[in-house]
Motif scaffolding. Sequence first.
Motif, PDB file in Angstrom:
ATOM      1  N   THR A  25       1.414   7.939   8.840  1.00  0.00           N
ATOM      2  CA  THR A  25       0.915   8.596   8.083  1.00  0.00           C
ATOM      3  C   THR A  25      -0.254   9.647   8.311  1.00  0.00           C
ATOM      4  OG1 THR A  25      -0.410   6.823   6.896  1.00  0.00           O
ATOM      5  CG2 THR A  25       2.132   7.111   6.358  1.00  0.00           C
ATOM      6  N   GLU A  56       5.840   5.014   5.255  1.00  0.00           N
ATOM      7  CA  GLU A  56       6.410   4.460   6.308  1.00  0.00           C
ATOM      8  C   GLU A  56       7.518   4.011   6.157  1.00  0.00           C
ATOM      9  OE1 GLU A  56       4.585   2.842   9.595  1.00  0.00           O
ATOM     10  OE2 GLU A  56       2.510   4.181   9.245  1.00  0.00           O
ATOM     11  N   ALA A  75       0.623   3.745   2.203  1.00  0.00           N
ATOM     12  CA  ALA A  75       0.829   4.081   3.506  1.00  0.00           C
ATOM     13  C   ALA A  75       2.239   3.159   3.811  1.00  0.00           C
ATOM     14  CB  ALA A  75      -0.009   4.105   4.256  1.00  0.00           C
ATOM     15  N   GLU A  76       2.181   1.959   3.486  1.00  0.00           N
ATOM     16  CA  GLU A  76       3.502   1.176   3.692  1.00  0.00           C
ATOM     17  C   GLU A  76       4.567   1.953   3.080  1.00  0.00           C
ATOM     18  OE1 GLU A  76       3.154  -3.389   3.981  1.00  0.00           O
ATOM     19  OE2 GLU A  76       1.783  -2.730   2.616  1.00  0.00           O
ATOM     20  N   THR A 126       0.739  -1.106   0.004  1.00  0.00           N
ATOM     21  CA  THR A 126      -0.075   0.054   0.052  1.00  0.00           C
ATOM     22  C   THR A 126       0.743   1.343   0.026  1.00  0.00           C
ATOM     23  OG1 THR A 126      -0.090   0.188   2.547  1.00  0.00           O
ATOM     24  CG2 THR A 126      -1.796  -1.244   1.401  1.00  0.00           C
ATOM     25  N   GLY A 147      -1.505   9.055   3.901  1.00  0.00           N
ATOM     26  CA  GLY A 147      -1.987   7.782   4.284  1.00  0.00           C
ATOM     27  C   GLY A 147      -2.825   7.749   5.585  1.00  0.00           C
ATOM     28  N   ARG A 148      -3.369   6.459   5.903  1.00  0.00           N
ATOM     29  CA  ARG A 148      -4.016   6.365   7.055  1.00  0.00           C
ATOM     30  C   ARG A 148      -3.739   5.391   8.149  1.00  0.00           C
ATOM     31  NH1 ARG A 148      -9.932   6.933   5.768  1.00  0.00           N
ATOM     32  NH2 ARG A 148     -10.375   7.521   3.788  1.00  0.00           N
ATOM     33  N   SER A 149      -2.499   5.141   8.018  1.00  0.00           N
ATOM     34  CA  SER A 149      -1.841   4.448   9.293  1.00  0.00           C
ATOM     35  C   SER A 149      -1.472   5.689  10.332  1.00  0.00           C
ATOM     36  CB  SER A 149      -0.547   3.583   8.612  1.00  0.00           C
ATOM     37  OG  SER A 149       0.281   4.500   8.310  1.00  0.00           O
ATOM     38  N   LEU A 150      -1.106   5.199  11.474  1.00  0.00           N
ATOM     39  CA  LEU A 150      -0.951   5.971  12.627  1.00  0.00           C
ATOM     40  C   LEU A 150       0.138   6.962  12.223  1.00  0.00           C
ATOM     41  CD1 LEU A 150      -2.267   6.290  15.379  1.00  0.00           C
ATOM     42  CD2 LEU A 150      -0.275   4.971  16.097  1.00  0.00           C
TER      43      LEU A 150
END
Length: 473
Positions: free
Chosen positions: A172, A143, A139-140, A137, A167-170
């Motif tokens: 990001t 990160e 976001a990956e 993804t 992105g939508r991870s913590l």
Amino acid sequence: MTEIPAAAPVPQPAPLPQSRHLATEIPGPRSRALQAERLAQVTGGFGVALPVFIDRADGGILQDVDGNRIIDFASGIAVTSVGASNRRVRERAAAQLERFTHTCYMVTEYESFAQVAKWLNGHTPGSFGKRTALFSTGAEAVENAVKIARSATGREKVLVFDEAYHGRSLLTMAMTAKVNPYKLNFGPFPPEIVRAASANPLRSPAAGQGPQAVAAAALAAVEATLAEHGAGNFAAMVIEPVQGEGGFVVPAAGFLAGLRGIADRHGIVLVGDEIQAGMGRTGTLFASEHEGVAGDITLSAKALAGGLPLSAVTGRAELMNAVHPGGLGGTYAGNPVACEAALAVFEAFEDGSLLANARAIEDAARAALAPLVEETSVVAEFRGRGAMLAVEFADPGTLLPRADIAREVSARCHAEGVLTLTCGTHGNIIRLLPPLVTGSELLEDGLQVLRNAILDVAGRAGASAPAAQPAVL
């Protein structure tokens, strides 16, 4: 171009007619029934731009379960640039499915992973030696770029910008500027993220003085921000060459080059987040090519594998190799089916026609929509590059965002069978992301529907605006 091994052909479905067709109202009865089931089964945390259920997609058309053919100005948020049912993507993915679906590249290897990496090493901006890591993804990818920069520099802080989306991870989410819906109620967020001014030509305090002044003011603000927090503490600065969710903002000319110089002076890794703007979307393979700027690390995702989940971090070999063995990876990172799909996408770019069509899309859209700045009082700007374009709505003089107009225009387009998306910090922007394979007649039809909707809504828009509310997608 890098030679890409051929895959065996598979039977092909009949192509969808590339024309808009309304068989029912939108959404139709079958979509409404399926939507009721969705609401009963799926978390309400997922938003939706248009509640129709798609049965088939091809070229620039989405066909729903009610038989409506909808013009696609979204491309799955810039994912299906080669079309949502590209023949070579289907062939290569199907052939790989016959061989195996997964082994995990950290357990046993397969050739397509390295082939994708080789192509990206050869085509991302920068004349230096590169290495690539594949993930699933966007976001990956972001990160892991931060991890790599921190490992290589021994520093912790990361500089990001106003109107950024990463992105939508913590982590990001912390890097993303827009609060609602992306960050609302999800904190606290990781520390060491610092935000600086961007070079928005419409909304900069120096906007009236021209692009050079806008870039200079933003770069001075960046230097001041770095000085405040200690430039020697920053591992990376992460910038979208054309900002996506923040409003399809094309930074003032000279801003990206100025960031390159600042990064070099302070030993900061410059990361180009090309997740939405890359893979041909702006008429060049990567959007940073318009400014002649190469990041130390370039991020790819979205359109990279034609609809299958794949992302990439491509950067200077010494940076990418600074991470200890085993420090990067993921169970599904560089899945073999997605890698084969990416190789098919690379094939599609070989003859240059997709890049040419992206530029032709811009020409047609600019001719249809740019005059609305003068023809209406509420179109503040038409902007973008290639097939990544936007119309911003705001009150004249004050530039107060008009999300209400963007929502109504988009709703009218949806009812007429043209899928558009809104974006921007205040939800006051309609963004256009048609597949790069969209034909000229289909494009003109969709643009005319959009133009008519804007003229109609703008003609009735009042002088005062309700409080702006962000779009939720």
